[in-house]
Scaffold this motif. Sequence first.
Motif, PDB file in Angstrom:
ATOM      1  N   GLN A 184       0.815  -1.209   0.000  1.00  0.00           N
ATOM      2  CA  GLN A 184       0.000   0.000   0.000  1.00  0.00           C
ATOM      3  C   GLN A 184       0.853   1.264   0.000  1.00  0.00           C
ATOM      4  O   GLN A 184       0.445   2.292  -0.544  1.00  0.00           O
ATOM      5  CB  GLN A 184      -0.939   0.004   1.215  1.00  0.00           C
ATOM      6  CG  GLN A 184      -2.082  -1.004   1.133  1.00  0.00           C
ATOM      7  CD  GLN A 184      -3.111  -0.619   0.087  1.00  0.00           C
ATOM      8  OE1 GLN A 184      -3.096   0.483  -0.448  1.00  0.00           O
ATOM      9  NE2 GLN A 184      -4.005  -1.543  -0.240  1.00  0.00           N
TER      10      GLN A 184
ATOM     11  N   LEU B 255      -9.465   5.529  -2.584  1.00  0.00           N
ATOM     12  CA  LEU B 255      -9.673   4.975  -1.250  1.00  0.00           C
ATOM     13  C   LEU B 255     -11.010   5.424  -0.685  1.00  0.00           C
ATOM     14  O   LEU B 255     -11.769   4.629  -0.123  1.00  0.00           O
ATOM     15  CB  LEU B 255      -8.551   5.429  -0.317  1.00  0.00           C
ATOM     16  CG  LEU B 255      -7.173   4.773  -0.478  1.00  0.00           C
ATOM     17  CD1 LEU B 255      -6.150   5.522   0.356  1.00  0.00           C
ATOM     18  CD2 LEU B 255      -7.225   3.319  -0.075  1.00  0.00           C
TER      19      LEU B 255
ATOM     20  N   ARG C  27     -13.531   2.314  -0.712  1.00  0.00           N
ATOM     21  CA  ARG C  27     -13.549   1.666   0.595  1.00  0.00           C
ATOM     22  C   ARG C  27     -14.472   2.364   1.578  1.00  0.00           C
ATOM     23  O   ARG C  27     -15.425   1.787   2.076  1.00  0.00           O
ATOM     24  CB  ARG C  27     -12.130   1.630   1.170  1.00  0.00           C
ATOM     25  CG  ARG C  27     -11.165   0.872   0.282  1.00  0.00           C
ATOM     26  CD  ARG C  27      -9.819   0.768   0.963  1.00  0.00           C
ATOM     27  NE  ARG C  27      -8.834   0.201   0.062  1.00  0.00           N
ATOM     28  CZ  ARG C  27      -7.580  -0.036   0.404  1.00  0.00           C
ATOM     29  NH1 ARG C  27      -7.166   0.256   1.619  1.00  0.00           N
ATOM     30  NH2 ARG C  27      -6.740  -0.560  -0.456  1.00  0.00           N
TER      31      ARG C  27
ATOM     32  N   GLU D   1     -15.465  -2.560   1.123  1.00  0.00           N
ATOM     33  CA  GLU D   1     -14.106  -2.909   1.521  1.00  0.00           C
ATOM     34  C   GLU D   1     -13.333  -3.465   0.333  1.00  0.00           C
ATOM     35  O   GLU D   1     -13.888  -4.122  -0.534  1.00  0.00           O
ATOM     36  CB  GLU D   1     -14.135  -3.957   2.636  1.00  0.00           C
ATOM     37  CG  GLU D   1     -14.832  -3.506   3.904  1.00  0.00           C
ATOM     38  CD  GLU D   1     -14.906  -4.616   4.927  1.00  0.00           C
ATOM     39  OE1 GLU D   1     -13.881  -4.896   5.572  1.00  0.00           O
ATOM     40  OE2 GLU D   1     -15.981  -5.202   5.071  1.00  0.00           O
ATOM     41  N   GLU D   2     -12.037  -3.204   0.328  1.00  0.00           N
ATOM     42  CA  GLU D   2     -11.164  -3.909  -0.606  1.00  0.00           C
ATOM     43  C   GLU D   2     -10.578  -5.129   0.080  1.00  0.00           C
ATOM     44  O   GLU D   2     -10.479  -6.191  -0.513  1.00  0.00           O
ATOM     45  CB  GLU D   2     -10.046  -3.002  -1.105  1.00  0.00           C
ATOM     46  CG  GLU D   2      -9.139  -3.716  -2.093  1.00  0.00           C
ATOM     47  CD  GLU D   2      -8.168  -2.773  -2.775  1.00  0.00           C
ATOM     48  OE1 GLU D   2      -7.088  -3.236  -3.152  1.00  0.00           O
ATOM     49  OE2 GLU D   2      -8.496  -1.593  -2.930  1.00  0.00           O
ATOM     50  N   GLU D   3     -10.189  -4.968   1.335  1.00  0.00           N
ATOM     51  CA  GLU D   3      -9.662  -6.097   2.111  1.00  0.00           C
ATOM     52  C   GLU D   3     -10.851  -6.827   2.731  1.00  0.00           C
ATOM     53  O   GLU D   3     -11.039  -6.852   3.944  1.00  0.00           O
ATOM     54  CB  GLU D   3      -8.704  -5.586   3.187  1.00  0.00           C
ATOM     55  CG  GLU D   3      -7.731  -4.512   2.741  1.00  0.00           C
ATOM     56  CD  GLU D   3      -6.712  -5.014   1.728  1.00  0.00           C
ATOM     57  OE1 GLU D   3      -6.480  -6.238   1.669  1.00  0.00           O
ATOM     58  OE2 GLU D   3      -6.156  -4.194   0.991  1.00  0.00           O
ATOM     59  N   ARG D   4     -11.660  -7.442   1.879  1.00  0.00           N
ATOM     60  CA  ARG D   4     -12.952  -7.955   2.328  1.00  0.00           C
ATOM     61  C   ARG D   4     -12.851  -9.226   3.158  1.00  0.00           C
ATOM     62  O   ARG D   4     -13.837  -9.639   3.779  1.00  0.00           O
ATOM     63  CB  ARG D   4     -13.850  -8.203   1.120  1.00  0.00           C
ATOM     64  CG  ARG D   4     -13.319  -9.261   0.171  1.00  0.00           C
ATOM     65  CD  ARG D   4     -14.244  -9.447  -1.026  1.00  0.00           C
ATOM     66  NE  ARG D   4     -14.341  -8.237  -1.820  1.00  0.00           N
ATOM     67  CZ  ARG D   4     -14.939  -8.173  -3.006  1.00  0.00           C
ATOM     68  NH1 ARG D   4     -15.491  -9.260  -3.522  1.00  0.00           N
ATOM     69  NH2 ARG D   4     -14.979  -7.050  -3.680  1.00  0.00           N
TER      70      ARG D   4
ATOM     71  N   HIS E 222     -10.161  -7.551   6.422  1.00  0.00           N
ATOM     72  CA  HIS E 222     -10.725  -6.321   6.998  1.00  0.00           C
ATOM     73  C   HIS E 222      -9.649  -5.382   7.543  1.00  0.00           C
ATOM     74  O   HIS E 222      -9.833  -4.757   8.585  1.00  0.00           O
ATOM     75  CB  HIS E 222     -11.730  -6.665   8.103  1.00  0.00           C
ATOM     76  CG  HIS E 222     -12.778  -7.657   7.695  1.00  0.00           C
ATOM     77  ND1 HIS E 222     -13.770  -7.371   6.788  1.00  0.00           N
ATOM     78  CD2 HIS E 222     -12.959  -8.962   8.062  1.00  0.00           C
ATOM     79  CE1 HIS E 222     -14.541  -8.441   6.612  1.00  0.00           C
ATOM     80  NE2 HIS E 222     -14.071  -9.416   7.362  1.00  0.00           N
TER      81      HIS E 222
ATOM     82  N   ASP F  91      -8.525  -2.616   5.989  1.00  0.00           N
ATOM     83  CA  ASP F  91      -8.549  -1.423   5.147  1.00  0.00           C
ATOM     84  C   ASP F  91      -7.945  -0.211   5.838  1.00  0.00           C
ATOM     85  O   ASP F  91      -7.347   0.648   5.185  1.00  0.00           O
ATOM     86  CB  ASP F  91      -9.985  -1.115   4.712  1.00  0.00           C
ATOM     87  CG  ASP F  91     -10.502  -2.117   3.701  1.00  0.00           C
ATOM     88  OD1 ASP F  91     -10.517  -1.803   2.508  1.00  0.00           O
ATOM     89  OD2 ASP F  91     -10.885  -3.224   4.112  1.00  0.00           O
TER      90      ASP F  91
ATOM     91  N   GLY G 247      -4.457   0.159   5.173  1.00  0.00           N
ATOM     92  CA  GLY G 247      -4.214   0.710   3.850  1.00  0.00           C
ATOM     93  C   GLY G 247      -4.343   2.218   3.823  1.00  0.00           C
ATOM     94  O   GLY G 247      -3.561   2.917   3.169  1.00  0.00           O
TER      95      GLY G 247
ATOM     96  N   TYR H  45     -12.049  -3.233   9.789  1.00  0.00           N
ATOM     97  CA  TYR H  45     -12.890  -2.291   9.046  1.00  0.00           C
ATOM     98  C   TYR H  45     -14.370  -2.646   9.144  1.00  0.00           C
ATOM     99  O   TYR H  45     -15.233  -1.778   9.034  1.00  0.00           O
ATOM    100  CB  TYR H  45     -12.449  -2.266   7.586  1.00  0.00           C
ATOM    101  CG  TYR H  45     -12.881  -1.017   6.848  1.00  0.00           C
ATOM    102  CD1 TYR H  45     -12.510   0.237   7.301  1.00  0.00           C
ATOM    103  CD2 TYR H  45     -13.656  -1.103   5.705  1.00  0.00           C
ATOM    104  CE1 TYR H  45     -12.882   1.387   6.628  1.00  0.00           C
ATOM    105  CE2 TYR H  45     -14.032   0.036   5.008  1.00  0.00           C
ATOM    106  CZ  TYR H  45     -13.645   1.276   5.481  1.00  0.00           C
ATOM    107  OH  TYR H  45     -14.031   2.409   4.814  1.00  0.00           O
TER     108      TYR H  45
ATOM    109  N   ARG I 166     -17.119   5.454   8.548  1.00  0.00           N
ATOM    110  CA  ARG I 166     -16.503   5.289   7.228  1.00  0.00           C
ATOM    111  C   ARG I 166     -16.616   6.581   6.417  1.00  0.00           C
ATOM    112  O   ARG I 166     -15.680   6.972   5.723  1.00  0.00           O
ATOM    113  CB  ARG I 166     -17.167   4.137   6.473  1.00  0.00           C
ATOM    114  CG  ARG I 166     -16.905   2.766   7.059  1.00  0.00           C
ATOM    115  CD  ARG I 166     -17.456   1.670   6.157  1.00  0.00           C
ATOM    116  NE  ARG I 166     -17.231   0.343   6.709  1.00  0.00           N
ATOM    117  CZ  ARG I 166     -17.393  -0.782   6.036  1.00  0.00           C
ATOM    118  NH1 ARG I 166     -17.782  -0.737   4.774  1.00  0.00           N
ATOM    119  NH2 ARG I 166     -17.164  -1.951   6.594  1.00  0.00           N
TER     120      ARG I 166
END
Length: 685
Positions: free
Chosen positions: A487, A577, A581, A586-589, A592, A594, A597, A650, A658
Amino acid sequence: MLVPFLIMLREGIEAALIVGIIASYLQQTGRGQWMPAVWIGVFLAAALALLVGGGLELVSAEFPQKQQELFEGIVGLVAVGILSSMVFWMRKVARSIKHSLHASLDHALAGSRHQVTALILMVFFAVAREGLETVFFLLAVFQQSEGPGAPIGALLGLILAIIVGFLIYSGSMRLNLGAFFRWTGLFILVVAAGILANSVQALHEAGVWNHLQTVLFDFSSALPMDSPLGSVLAGMFGYQEAPTVSTLGAYLIYLVVALVMFSCPHHPLRLSLNLLPLPASKDRLLSSPTPQPAPPSRALRWAVAGSVVVMIAAGGLFYYASQLAASKRQANHNEITVTIHDHACEPNALSVPAGRASFRIVNRSDRAVEWEILDGVLVVEERENIAPGLSQVINANLLPGDYAITCGLLSNPRGTLHVTPTAESDAQAKAKPSMVAFIGPLSEFRVYLSGQGSALVKTTTALQHAIDAGDLGQAQALYVPAREAYQRLAPAAQRLAELDNAINARADYFEHREQDPAFIGFHRLEYGLFQQHSLDGLAPIAQRLVNDVTALKQQLLAQSLPPEQLVSIVVRNLNSLADVRAASGEEERYSHIDLNGFAANLQVAHKVVELMRPLLSKSAAGLLPTIDSALAAFDSELQGFKGDNGYARYDSITVDQRKQIADKAKALAAALDGIDPALGLSGLQ
């Protein structure tokens, strides 16, 4: 065309009834000499409506794309409120409107030293109400329509309303106004439901409303919006071929509630159409006002002429404002629409002149997708996570040349984008600022990339060793620092399309998602480690990832980074981002992480600001406090989620939290976006 025609017809007849009732009562009571004052009020009210409409058109044309979407959403909501109140107001007061106007006239003219002014104001406010209602409605319709059909329909509706109003007043037409207002009221409520649904979608595209965005169904193949029937349904009733939960829910909830209220028992609609003077034996006996002295007819005639001039001038200003607004929208938002289907884009070959170009990417596939402009292996511009059934706008400043475009799935065929040179692009190329001042910051950033690249290779290799050793817990622990290391390189790494897709692509971008053999990289490891809690099949993927991040380090050092991209890559990543996100998911689903990042990208932003600080201190010292404040605010926001064991998961923070993170990221991106113009790099990206 039909919607604005019927609305203008209804509103015009309402206004004509008001004027007709006033005019007939003046004639019935021997006050016909006051009629010029009535026309003054009518003309001034029309002038006000034209000025307000032109002003709103001109103001909205100045907005950037997202603010334009927000404005359209707000205007749509206002129009829904006005349309609803208009229907129920007429239903309520129709029986008594004639008597109310008679009473208001008697009050305005009886015993007043300023009868002319009182009468003008009474008519002005009565007609202005109808005019301003119409302005907001037509503005909402025009913004959701294309071509001249809507304005032409509105004009025809107004002309017909004037004719109908005159015929009713003259007694040559008997119109069942009860049925007219009842059926047009039902039609307007259905139209208002469509405007509300489109307003909800506009608020989503403005980034204000990001909830309930699941697409319920997709009729794009059976009844596309660009088909003749689809265009009619979209223009009249707000039809959407792929509605989301929020848009269809808003449509149905409003329509059900409004129709239930409209169908509730109520007093029947009775409008007296006897607008002609009644026989003296009946009417004049009912009303015998004291004869009023004749007003100064010459002064009133001049006043009428003046009000006509004011209305004509307002019409001219409205036309000028609408033309100017159209030209500005053409210049600022001349969008090229690209539709992403399951396996291709349409069109897939584009040609635009050099300079600023806007692309509206419409997702007609069944999953969230991305769209990229590539210069060789480098990403020029991109938009990620475009939800099914929705669209997003990409604004790019393009230099002459040939580019590739990617559409949705990574297996989809690439398209082409040809950018032709212009006199302005040639002049900009000659006017580039001296690059000598940027040698130092660019060299230091290269050193930073080298250090972060080495850290990425080291942490990814450690992750691979843990996977090879079969230690799931250790592999899960080592995934976090490896991902953070990537990242910190992400703003620069995402310029390299092929490697970034191999290292960072999400499952959505592959035909069979997590089960697709082409799905590799960090997110494939994340899926195995945190979703499946298994190391099966991860060893070769981890080895491939080590090879890819090693190649990434080498290519980052081999690729030149123009000074005009040093800040822009950070700005673009911060906005991504926030949009992907914090605002919608979420990207890091699976893990979690994020927030890790966000923190890594904030570190890159700090680094770039420190590299540019000496130049900014000389050329734009006033910009630094804004940037430092945005950095501190974003840092403080993230620190609120950090504990002894690192950042919170996240999925444990609320939607509002968020949004706060997104707002801080976007505020920092906006502050950083001022660096390039301050240093003479604006327009060179």
